[in-house]
Enzyme design. Structure first.
Site, PDB file in Angstrom:
ATOM      1  N   GLU A 160      70.727  79.889  25.997  1.00  0.00           N
ATOM      2  CA  GLU A 160      70.688  81.178  24.856  1.00  0.00           C
ATOM      3  C   GLU A 160      69.988  82.605  25.256  1.00  0.00           C
ATOM      4  O   GLU A 160      70.058  82.618  26.400  1.00  0.00           O
ATOM      5  CB  GLU A 160      69.986  81.146  24.097  1.00  0.00           C
ATOM      6  CG  GLU A 160      70.252  79.413  23.221  1.00  0.00           C
ATOM      7  CD  GLU A 160      69.561  78.922  21.869  1.00  0.00           C
ATOM      8  OE1 GLU A 160      69.191  79.280  22.231  1.00  0.00           O
ATOM      9  OE2 GLU A 160      70.830  79.188  20.482  1.00  0.00           O
ATOM     10  N   LYS A 163      68.172  69.050  33.458  1.00  0.00           N
ATOM     11  CA  LYS A 163      68.393  67.959  33.226  1.00  0.00           C
ATOM     12  C   LYS A 163      68.208  67.844  31.701  1.00  0.00           C
ATOM     13  O   LYS A 163      69.155  68.121  31.159  1.00  0.00           O
ATOM     14  CB  LYS A 163      66.629  67.370  33.777  1.00  0.00           C
ATOM     15  CG  LYS A 163      66.987  67.720  35.646  1.00  0.00           C
ATOM     16  CD  LYS A 163      65.104  67.884  36.144  1.00  0.00           C
ATOM     17  CE  LYS A 163      64.135  66.421  36.368  1.00  0.00           C
ATOM     18  NZ  LYS A 163      63.007  66.596  36.435  1.00  0.00           N
ATOM     19  N   ASN A 217      60.275  74.164  13.904  1.00  0.00           N
ATOM     20  CA  ASN A 217      59.236  75.642  13.914  1.00  0.00           C
ATOM     21  C   ASN A 217      59.365  76.431  14.018  1.00  0.00           C
ATOM     22  O   ASN A 217      58.823  77.126  14.210  1.00  0.00           O
ATOM     23  CB  ASN A 217      59.113  74.966  16.187  1.00  0.00           C
ATOM     24  CG  ASN A 217      59.941  75.010  16.502  1.00  0.00           C
ATOM     25  OD1 ASN A 217      61.412  74.635  16.693  1.00  0.00           O
ATOM     26  ND2 ASN A 217      59.703  74.598  18.061  1.00  0.00           N
ATOM     27  N   GLU A 273      69.538  73.301  23.154  1.00  0.00           N
ATOM     28  CA  GLU A 273      68.624  73.269  23.634  1.00  0.00           C
ATOM     29  C   GLU A 273      67.363  71.968  23.126  1.00  0.00           C
ATOM     30  O   GLU A 273      67.185  71.869  21.582  1.00  0.00           O
ATOM     31  CB  GLU A 273      67.831  74.480  22.254  1.00  0.00           C
ATOM     32  CG  GLU A 273      68.836  75.674  23.353  1.00  0.00           C
ATOM     33  CD  GLU A 273      67.948  76.082  24.411  1.00  0.00           C
ATOM     34  OE1 GLU A 273      67.522  75.636  24.943  1.00  0.00           O
ATOM     35  OE2 GLU A 273      68.697  77.847  25.131  1.00  0.00           O
ATOM     36  N   CYS A 326      58.993  73.982  22.134  1.00  0.00           N
ATOM     37  CA  CYS A 326      60.029  73.454  22.848  1.00  0.00           C
ATOM     38  C   CYS A 326      58.814  73.565  24.404  1.00  0.00           C
ATOM     39  O   CYS A 326      59.583  72.543  25.665  1.00  0.00           O
ATOM     40  CB  CYS A 326      61.557  72.944  22.688  1.00  0.00           C
ATOM     41  SG  CYS A 326      61.693  75.279  22.781  1.00  0.00           S
TER      42      CYS A 326
HETATM   43  P1  NDP Z   1      65.847  67.255  15.507  1.00  0.00           P
HETATM   44  O1  NDP Z   1      66.268  66.938  16.354  1.00  0.00           O
HETATM   45  O2  NDP Z   1      65.000  66.034  14.514  1.00  0.00           O
HETATM   46  O3  NDP Z   1      66.562  67.755  14.795  1.00  0.00           O
HETATM   47  C1  NDP Z   1      66.883  68.696  14.616  1.00  0.00           C
HETATM   48  C2  NDP Z   1      68.380  69.057  14.184  1.00  0.00           C
HETATM   49  O4  NDP Z   1      69.398  68.629  14.200  1.00  0.00           O
HETATM   50  C3  NDP Z   1      67.655  68.926  12.671  1.00  0.00           C
HETATM   51  O5  NDP Z   1      68.428  70.124  11.843  1.00  0.00           O
HETATM   52  C4  NDP Z   1      67.636  67.779  11.926  1.00  0.00           C
HETATM   53  O6  NDP Z   1      68.461  67.798  10.957  1.00  0.00           O
HETATM   54  C5  NDP Z   1      69.558  67.200  12.763  1.00  0.00           C
HETATM   55  N1  NDP Z   1      70.234  66.662  12.877  1.00  0.00           N
HETATM   56  C6  NDP Z   1      68.766  65.354  12.857  1.00  0.00           C
HETATM   57  N2  NDP Z   1      70.202  64.353  13.204  1.00  0.00           N
HETATM   58  C7  NDP Z   1      71.527  64.775  13.529  1.00  0.00           C
HETATM   59  C8  NDP Z   1      72.473  64.413  13.895  1.00  0.00           C
HETATM   60  N3  NDP Z   1      72.959  63.186  14.253  1.00  0.00           N
HETATM   61  N4  NDP Z   1      73.354  64.910  13.674  1.00  0.00           N
HETATM   62  C9  NDP Z   1      73.922  66.218  13.327  1.00  0.00           C
HETATM   63  N5  NDP Z   1      72.562  67.001  13.097  1.00  0.00           N
HETATM   64  C10 NDP Z   1      71.449  66.023  13.454  1.00  0.00           C
HETATM   65  O7  NDP Z   1      64.299  67.835  16.348  1.00  0.00           O
HETATM   66  P2  NDP Z   1      63.472  68.816  15.324  1.00  0.00           P
HETATM   67  O8  NDP Z   1      63.955  69.210  13.822  1.00  0.00           O
HETATM   68  O9  NDP Z   1      62.338  67.470  14.947  1.00  0.00           O
HETATM   69  O10 NDP Z   1      62.689  69.591  16.368  1.00  0.00           O
HETATM   70  C11 NDP Z   1      61.352  69.390  16.944  1.00  0.00           C
HETATM   71  C12 NDP Z   1      62.355  69.304  18.511  1.00  0.00           C
HETATM   72  O11 NDP Z   1      63.233  70.473  18.867  1.00  0.00           O
HETATM   73  C13 NDP Z   1      61.274  69.242  19.718  1.00  0.00           C
HETATM   74  O12 NDP Z   1      61.669  67.743  20.140  1.00  0.00           O
HETATM   75  C14 NDP Z   1      61.665  70.243  20.944  1.00  0.00           C
HETATM   76  O13 NDP Z   1      61.211  69.990  21.888  1.00  0.00           O
HETATM   77  C15 NDP Z   1      63.068  71.317  20.395  1.00  0.00           C
HETATM   78  N6  NDP Z   1      63.381  72.737  20.343  1.00  0.00           N
HETATM   79  C16 NDP Z   1      63.931  73.004  21.068  1.00  0.00           C
HETATM   80  C17 NDP Z   1      63.883  74.030  21.588  1.00  0.00           C
HETATM   81  C18 NDP Z   1      65.224  74.673  23.221  1.00  0.00           C
HETATM   82  O14 NDP Z   1      64.633  75.733  22.882  1.00  0.00           O
HETATM   83  N7  NDP Z   1      64.997  74.156  23.997  1.00  0.00           N
HETATM   84  C19 NDP Z   1      63.365  74.993  20.348  1.00  0.00           C
HETATM   85  C20 NDP Z   1      62.202  74.412  19.372  1.00  0.00           C
HETATM   86  C21 NDP Z   1      62.120  73.291  19.755  1.00  0.00           C
HETATM   87  P3  NDP Z   1      66.759  67.115   9.556  1.00  0.00           P
HETATM   88  O15 NDP Z   1      66.032  68.066  10.075  1.00  0.00           O
HETATM   89  O16 NDP Z   1      67.483  67.398   8.115  1.00  0.00           O
HETATM   90  O17 NDP Z   1      67.222  65.479  10.204  1.00  0.00           O
END
Ligand code: NDP
Length: 483
Positions: free
Chosen positions: A457, A450, A152, A249, A283
């Site tokens: 960060e 939680k 995002n 995060e 998020c």
């Molecule tokens: P995902 O959890 O699907 O993916 C996050 C990242 O992890 C991607 O780069 C993904 O790769 C990678 N990944 C997936 N599986 C693995 C694994 N087994 N080992 C290592 N890396 C892995 O999240 P989204 O990209 O769909 O993002 C949305 C989510 O992120 C929402 O839940 C949102 O709330 C959260 N978010 C949290 C924020 C915060 O600061 N708290 C800020 C922004 C978003 P790939 O995409 O290539 O599969």
């Protein structure tokens, strides 16, 4: 339409194209066009990235903090000079309106580079005298760190991880989300131009398996993930195998509590920003909007009026203020949640369907009469869907707001400031906003409690998460021994 850069990876100070790995496309959510085709990093490339990071880190950590900081501050300046180009790239990659990316993405990344560039020189430990003896602590870098990003806020996430990591003397290998892979490469290019040594910040592309390989490598000292809770669980578990440091995060289902004494327009603005900015793909969004009973009708009326101001259209047109979903898949996930809400009896106030136009647009959607047990009140949707719930008393609102496994953020709107602070203290969240929502300046710690995460960060707090402490005890007298 093609977007730059087109090479997939950035390793040891240069772009690397290698078409051995499986290919994947980055698509523009407005037209569905492919804007770039990239390739998964092979095990050999992952090895090269980690090896170059390990080499670069040693010399980088030996520099005085002021010199490390200078590189980061130069990178911040370059990012600001190139803000328009970077914002256009981010718009193509994410589908977010240029109106947003011009002010919220690269600029926020530049703030992080500038902030941590500024404090790099003052990172240090403490000295404690113990009679004539004393000890001091050293804040030492962790070594090679892995950053993994969500789709995002791609360049913001890369900067929020890289800036403090590098300021503290670490090197980084970053894996962007496969959906939005492009702008992290630009950050790597900019850091090189600013004087970062080759290997200090590397980008490798790929899906989850590439991230997993980075985490499992013995050279990796820490992993910082921005992603969903299910991915967080997996990443945290595999990091534990190697006893690696983590920052997580993760997702949220955050509450906004609107009391009947609130400034109505401010509360409606907060709910709009906290649900529809970036088409809801944030998020920290406040997707459970609890409105005190007497204010419910005026709130829904004003909200409906304000939604007439939504301008959907070409995200590259700066008058557009509402963009498509980043991926077709995410659009489908959100539409499924909308259908579930209807089936479970929520009252549709606005939107509720795919917009009648090209592109992956979902009309800003508001449901009222949402109850705590409905699926849309419990699960993170990550799209433009606001759930409005009604409450009577402060105690009830706080209890219901906290009845979730998540704990990323929370908001409270009230003119009674004593209540504002009291409620902020009781809400289980990493960040609570009073009379505003979703502002995340780099000076303020950001993270979840939680299931929403571990660590923080931004701010000086981040230093603790990118360093480890060594205690050095100095004896000043004779050494006594029993024999
Ligand atoms: P995902 O959890 O699907 O993916 C996050 C990242 O992890 C991607 O780069 C993904 O790769 C990678 N990944 C997936 N599986 C693995 C694994 N087994 N080992 C290592 N890396 C892995 O999240 P989204 O990209 O769909 O993002 C949305 C989510 O992120 C929402 O839940 C949102 O709330 C959260 N978010 C949290 C924020 C915060 O600061 N708290 C800020 C922004 C978003 P790939 O995409 O290539 O599969």
């Amino acid at each position: 339409m093609r977007a730059q850069p087109t090479a997939s990876h950035y390793i040891d100070g240069a772009y690397v194209d290698d078409t051995t790995g499986d290919s994947f496309d980055s698509l523009y959510g407005y037209t569905g066009e492919t804007i770039a085709t990239l390739h998964d990093a092979t095990p050999d490339l992952i090895d090269r990235a980690l090896a170059s990071a390990a080499r670069a880190q040693v010399a980088w950590a030996a520099l005085p903090g002021v010199e490390r900081g200078r590189v980061l501050r130069r990178a911040a300046d370059i990012m600001r000079e190139r803000n328009r180009e970077l914002s256009e790239l981010e718009t193509l990659d994410t589908g977010k309106p240029l109106q947003e990316t011009l002010v919220a993405d690269a600029t926020s990344g530049a703030d992080a580079l500038e902030y941590f560039g500024g404090i790099a020189a003052s990172i240090g430990g403490e000295h404690v005298q113990l009679g004539d003896d004393f000890f001091y602590t050293r804040r030492e870098p962790l070594g090679v760190c892995v950053g993994i990003g969500a789709w995002n806020y791609p360049i913001q996430i890369a900067c929020w991880k890289a800036a403090p990591a590098l300021a503290c003397g670490n090197a980084m290998v970053f894996k962007p989300s496969e959906t939005t892979p492009l702008s992290a490469l630009k950050l790597a290019e900019i850091l090189t131009e600013a004087g970062a040594p080759p290997g200090l910040f590397n980008v490798v592309q790929g899906r989850g398996a590439v991230g997993a390989a980075l985490i499992d490598d013995p050279r990796t000292a820490k992993v910082s993930l921005t992603g969903s809770v299910p991915t967080g669980r997996k990443v945290y578990a595999s990091a534990a195998e190697g006893m690696r440091h983590v920052t997580m995060e993760l997702g949220g289902k955050s509450p906004i509590l609107i009391f009947d004494d609130a400034d109505l327009d401010a509360a409606v603005s907060g709910a709009i920003n906290g649900n529809f900015y970036s088409s809801g793909q944030i998020c920290s969004n406040g997707t459970r909007v609890f409105v005190q009973r007497d204010l419910l009708d005026p709130f829904l009326t004003r909200l409906s009026e304000r939604l007439n101001g939504v301008v959907m259209g070409d995200p590259l047109d700066e008058t557009t203020n509402f963009g498509p979903m980043t991926t077709e898949r995410q659009m489908q996930i959100v539409l499924d949640y909308i259908e579930k809400a209807k089936a479970e009896g929520a009252r549709l106030i606005a939107g509720g369907a795919r917009a009648d136009r090209d592109g992956w647009f979902i009309a800003p959607t508001v449901f009222a009469d949402v109850t705590d047990d409905m699926t849309i009140a419990q699960e993170e949707i990550f799209g433009p869907v606001m759930s409005v719930l009604t409450f009577d008393t402060e105690a009830e609102a706080v209890t219901r707001a906290n009845a979730t496994p998540f704990g990323l953020s929370a908001g409270v709107f009230t003119r009674d400031l004593a209540r504002g602070h009291r409620v902020a203290a009781r809400l289980q969240a990493g960040t609570a906003w009073i009379n505003t929502y979703n502002l995340t300046p780099v000076e303020m710690p950001f993270g979840g409690v939680k299931m929403s995460g571990i660590g923080r960060e931004n701010s000086r707090e981040a230093i603790a998460h990118w360093t480890q402490v060594k205690s050095v005890y100095v004896g000043a007298g004779t050494v006594e021994a029993p024999y």
